[in-house]
Structure formats: structure tokens, C-alpha cells
Design a protein around this motif. Structure first.
Motif, PDB file in Angstrom:
ATOM      1  N   MET A  48     -66.040 -13.792 -37.090  1.00 27.52           N
ATOM      2  CA  MET A  48     -65.486 -14.480 -35.865  1.00 27.52           C
ATOM      3  C   MET A  48     -65.853 -13.591 -34.306  1.00 27.52           C
ATOM      4  N   SER A  49     -66.169 -14.263 -34.092  1.00 27.31           N
ATOM      5  CA  SER A  49     -66.720 -13.855 -32.206  1.00 27.31           C
ATOM      6  C   SER A  49     -65.596 -13.443 -31.185  1.00 27.31           C
ATOM      7  N   LYS A  50     -65.337 -11.808 -30.556  1.00 25.53           N
ATOM      8  CA  LYS A  50     -64.351 -11.950 -30.295  1.00 25.53           C
ATOM      9  C   LYS A  50     -64.425 -12.128 -28.936  1.00 25.53           C
ATOM     10  N   THR A  51     -62.912 -12.604 -28.589  1.00 30.52           N
ATOM     11  CA  THR A  51     -62.492 -13.465 -26.944  1.00 30.52           C
ATOM     12  C   THR A  51     -62.748 -12.716 -25.818  1.00 30.52           C
ATOM     13  N   VAL A  52     -63.395 -12.450 -24.850  1.00 32.59           N
ATOM     14  CA  VAL A  52     -63.461 -11.878 -23.247  1.00 32.59           C
ATOM     15  C   VAL A  52     -62.921 -12.833 -22.328  1.00 32.59           C
ATOM     16  N   LEU A  53     -61.616 -12.531 -21.502  1.00 34.99           N
ATOM     17  CA  LEU A  53     -60.961 -13.614 -20.692  1.00 34.99           C
ATOM     18  C   LEU A  53     -61.603 -12.979 -19.508  1.00 34.99           C
ATOM     19  N   VAL A  54     -62.170 -13.630 -18.383  1.00 39.62           N
ATOM     20  CA  VAL A  54     -62.364 -12.963 -16.814  1.00 39.62           C
ATOM     21  C   VAL A  54     -61.407 -13.903 -16.053  1.00 39.62           C
ATOM     22  N   VAL A  55     -60.655 -12.922 -15.267  1.00 33.78           N
ATOM     23  CA  VAL A  55     -59.784 -13.369 -14.846  1.00 33.78           C
ATOM     24  C   VAL A  55     -60.408 -12.950 -12.614  1.00 33.78           C
ATOM     25  N   ASP A  56     -60.598 -14.029 -12.107  1.00 36.45           N
ATOM     26  CA  ASP A  56     -61.238 -13.410 -10.932  1.00 36.45           C
ATOM     27  C   ASP A  56     -61.618 -14.718 -10.510  1.00 36.45           C
ATOM     28  N   ASP A  57     -60.862 -14.391  -8.983  1.00 35.25           N
ATOM     29  CA  ASP A  57     -60.807 -15.524  -8.203  1.00 35.25           C
ATOM     30  C   ASP A  57     -61.995 -15.852  -7.156  1.00 35.25           C
ATOM     31  N   GLN A  58     -63.114 -15.358  -7.345  1.00 35.79           N
ATOM     32  CA  GLN A  58     -64.727 -14.849  -6.843  1.00 35.79           C
ATOM     33  C   GLN A  58     -65.728 -15.948  -7.647  1.00 35.79           C
ATOM     34  N   ILE A  59     -66.264 -16.674  -7.283  1.00 39.10           N
ATOM     35  CA  ILE A  59     -67.371 -17.581  -8.227  1.00 39.10           C
ATOM     36  C   ILE A  59     -68.632 -16.895  -8.565  1.00 39.10           C
ATOM     37  N   GLY A  60     -69.041 -16.353  -8.260  1.00 39.85           N
ATOM     38  CA  GLY A  60     -69.406 -15.870  -8.435  1.00 39.85           C
ATOM     39  C   GLY A  60     -69.505 -14.410  -9.307  1.00 39.85           C
ATOM     40  N   ILE A  61     -68.257 -13.501  -9.260  1.00 37.05           N
ATOM     41  CA  ILE A  61     -68.513 -12.622 -10.173  1.00 37.05           C
ATOM     42  C   ILE A  61     -67.738 -13.429 -11.392  1.00 37.05           C
ATOM     43  N   ARG A  62     -66.551 -14.079 -11.726  1.00 35.81           N
ATOM     44  CA  ARG A  62     -66.618 -15.138 -13.145  1.00 35.81           C
ATOM     45  C   ARG A  62     -68.385 -15.321 -13.689  1.00 35.81           C
ATOM     46  N   LEU A  63     -68.615 -15.758 -13.042  1.00 35.32           N
ATOM     47  CA  LEU A  63     -69.931 -16.899 -13.564  1.00 35.32           C
ATOM     48  C   LEU A  63     -70.747 -15.423 -14.051  1.00 35.32           C
ATOM     49  N   LEU A  64     -70.978 -14.637 -13.105  1.00 31.16           N
ATOM     50  CA  LEU A  64     -72.163 -13.622 -13.439  1.00 31.16           C
ATOM     51  C   LEU A  64     -71.999 -12.362 -14.445  1.00 31.16           C
ATOM     52  N   LEU A  65     -70.036 -12.440 -14.684  1.00 32.82           N
ATOM     53  CA  LEU A  65     -69.684 -11.742 -16.242  1.00 32.82           C
ATOM     54  C   LEU A  65     -69.683 -12.794 -17.470  1.00 32.82           C
ATOM     55  N   GLU A  66     -69.543 -13.939 -17.116  1.00 32.07           N
ATOM     56  CA  GLU A  66     -70.197 -15.152 -18.412  1.00 32.07           C
ATOM     57  C   GLU A  66     -70.713 -14.914 -19.072  1.00 32.07           C
ATOM     58  N   GLU A  67     -71.544 -15.481 -18.129  1.00 33.07           N
ATOM     59  CA  GLU A  67     -73.236 -14.638 -18.496  1.00 33.07           C
ATOM     60  C   GLU A  67     -73.650 -13.569 -19.287  1.00 33.07           C
ATOM     61  N   VAL A  68     -72.925 -12.169 -18.552  1.00 27.18           N
ATOM     62  CA  VAL A  68     -73.620 -11.092 -19.262  1.00 27.18           C
ATOM     63  C   VAL A  68     -72.935 -10.709 -20.280  1.00 27.18           C
ATOM     64  N   ILE A  69     -71.314 -11.314 -20.499  1.00 27.88           N
ATOM     65  CA  ILE A  69     -70.892 -10.979 -21.639  1.00 27.88           C
ATOM     66  C   ILE A  69     -70.652 -11.971 -22.907  1.00 27.88           C
ATOM     67  N   HIS A  70     -71.621 -13.324 -21.965  1.00 23.55           N
ATOM     68  CA  HIS A  70     -71.870 -13.948 -23.223  1.00 23.55           C
ATOM     69  C   HIS A  70     -72.847 -13.515 -24.226  1.00 23.55           C
ATOM     70  N   GLN A  71     -74.339 -13.290 -23.027  1.00 25.17           N
ATOM     71  CA  GLN A  71     -75.714 -12.763 -23.816  1.00 25.17           C
ATOM     72  C   GLN A  71     -75.475 -11.524 -25.139  1.00 25.17           C
ATOM     73  N   GLU A  72     -73.986 -11.431 -24.966  1.00 17.55           N
ATOM     74  CA  GLU A  72     -73.451  -9.806 -25.864  1.00 17.55           C
ATOM     75  C   GLU A  72     -73.020 -10.178 -27.553  1.00 17.55           C
ATOM     76  N   GLY A  73     -73.013 -11.631 -26.863  1.00 19.81           N
ATOM     77  CA  GLY A  73     -72.307 -12.444 -28.240  1.00 19.81           C
ATOM     78  C   GLY A  73     -70.508 -13.043 -28.820  1.00 19.81           C
ATOM     79  N   TYR A  74     -70.164 -12.288 -27.202  1.00 20.05           N
ATOM     80  CA  TYR A  74     -68.736 -13.210 -27.414  1.00 20.05           C
ATOM     81  C   TYR A  74     -68.302 -14.021 -26.432  1.00 20.05           C
ATOM     82  N   ASN A  75     -67.695 -14.640 -26.677  1.00 19.21           N
ATOM     83  CA  ASN A  75     -66.938 -16.221 -25.994  1.00 19.21           C
ATOM     84  C   ASN A  75     -65.982 -15.428 -25.231  1.00 19.21           C
ATOM     85  N   VAL A  76     -66.494 -16.198 -24.088  1.00 19.06           N
ATOM     86  CA  VAL A  76     -65.841 -16.123 -22.740  1.00 19.06           C
ATOM     87  C   VAL A  76     -64.953 -16.629 -21.920  1.00 19.06           C
ATOM     88  N   GLU A  77     -63.594 -16.697 -22.221  1.00 20.18           N
ATOM     89  CA  GLU A  77     -62.752 -17.698 -20.982  1.00 20.18           C
ATOM     90  C   GLU A  77     -62.477 -17.366 -19.308  1.00 20.18           C
TER      91      GLU A  77
END
Length: 119
Positions: free
Chosen positions: A1-30
Motif C-alpha cells: 500500500m502506497s504512503k500518503t502525503v498531505l500538502v497544505v498550502d493556500d498557494q495553488i502553484g505550490i500545491r500543484l508543484l508539490l503534488e506533482e513531484v511527490i506523486h512522481q515518487e510513487g506516493y499518494n497525495v492529498e
């Protein structure tokens, strides 16, 4: 089962960037755009790691951590801040915080840090 990372940021650009990078590493991202949304998400299903912006609308980073720890919820947390020295001093009070990083950050540093924490 893949691990999940929760990204909490009010700036959409940072959220999208972190979501993409972390997802590329094989983790689920919320994602959450404020502390209230994050609190609801974490109490419903605890992630394995939280990347938390220090300054957030509705409930800011420190108050979110205070609420979680009052409920005995301790999720490894990395706090992101434009003022990392100030944030680092304040974050020492929270057991969940394992690191404070400054914004802007290097994506490779984020990638390595997430992998190191979740391995």
C-alpha cells in the motif's frame, strides 16, 4: 500500500508543484488549501506525512498542530515558511514537527526529504 502525503498550502502553484513531484515518487497525495480543510482531512484519515505551510487562512499551521496534538494525533510534519528562522523557533514546541524548511525551496530537496522520511 502506497504512503500518503498531505500538502497544505493556500498557494495553488505550490500545491500543484508539490503534488506533482511527490506523486512522481510513487506516493499518494492529498491537498488542503487551509488549516480547517487539513484538520478535517487528517481526522478522517491520517496521512503518513504532512507538508504544512506556516501561514494559512482560517486555521494557521501552528494552530492546526496544536489542535491535532490535543487530540493525540501525531503525524510527521514538515513546516514550510517564508520566515524559516521564526517558524523553526515556534515549531520546537510541537512533537509532530520533524523539520522546518524555507520558501522558496528546491524541488530535489523536497523529493529527497520525502523519500528519506517515508522509507
Amino acid at each position: 500500500m502506497s504512503k500518503t502525503v498531505l500538502v497544505v498550502d493556500d498557494q495553488i502553484g505550490i500545491r500543484l508543484l508539490l503534488e506533482e513531484v511527490i506523486h512522481q515518487e510513487g506516493y499518494n497525495v492529498e491537498v488542503a488549501i487551509n488549516g480547517k480543510e487539513a484538520l478535517d482531512s487528517i481526522t478522517a484519515k491520517q496521512p503518513d506525512l504532512i507538508l504544512l505551510d506556516y501561514k494559512l487562512p482560517i486555521i494557521d499551521g501552528p494552530n492546526l498542530l496544536k489542535k491535532l496534538e490535543a487530540q493525540n494525533i501525531f503525524v510527521p510534519t514538515v513546516v514550510m515558511s517564508g520566515l524559516p528562522d521564526k517558524a523553526n523557533d515556534e515549531m520546537k514546541a510541537y512533537k509532530s514537527v520533524i523539520k522546518t524548511i524555507g520558501k522558496p525551496f528546491q524541488l530535489n530537496d523536497i523529493r529527497e526529504m520525502v523519500n528519506h522520511i517515508l522509507k
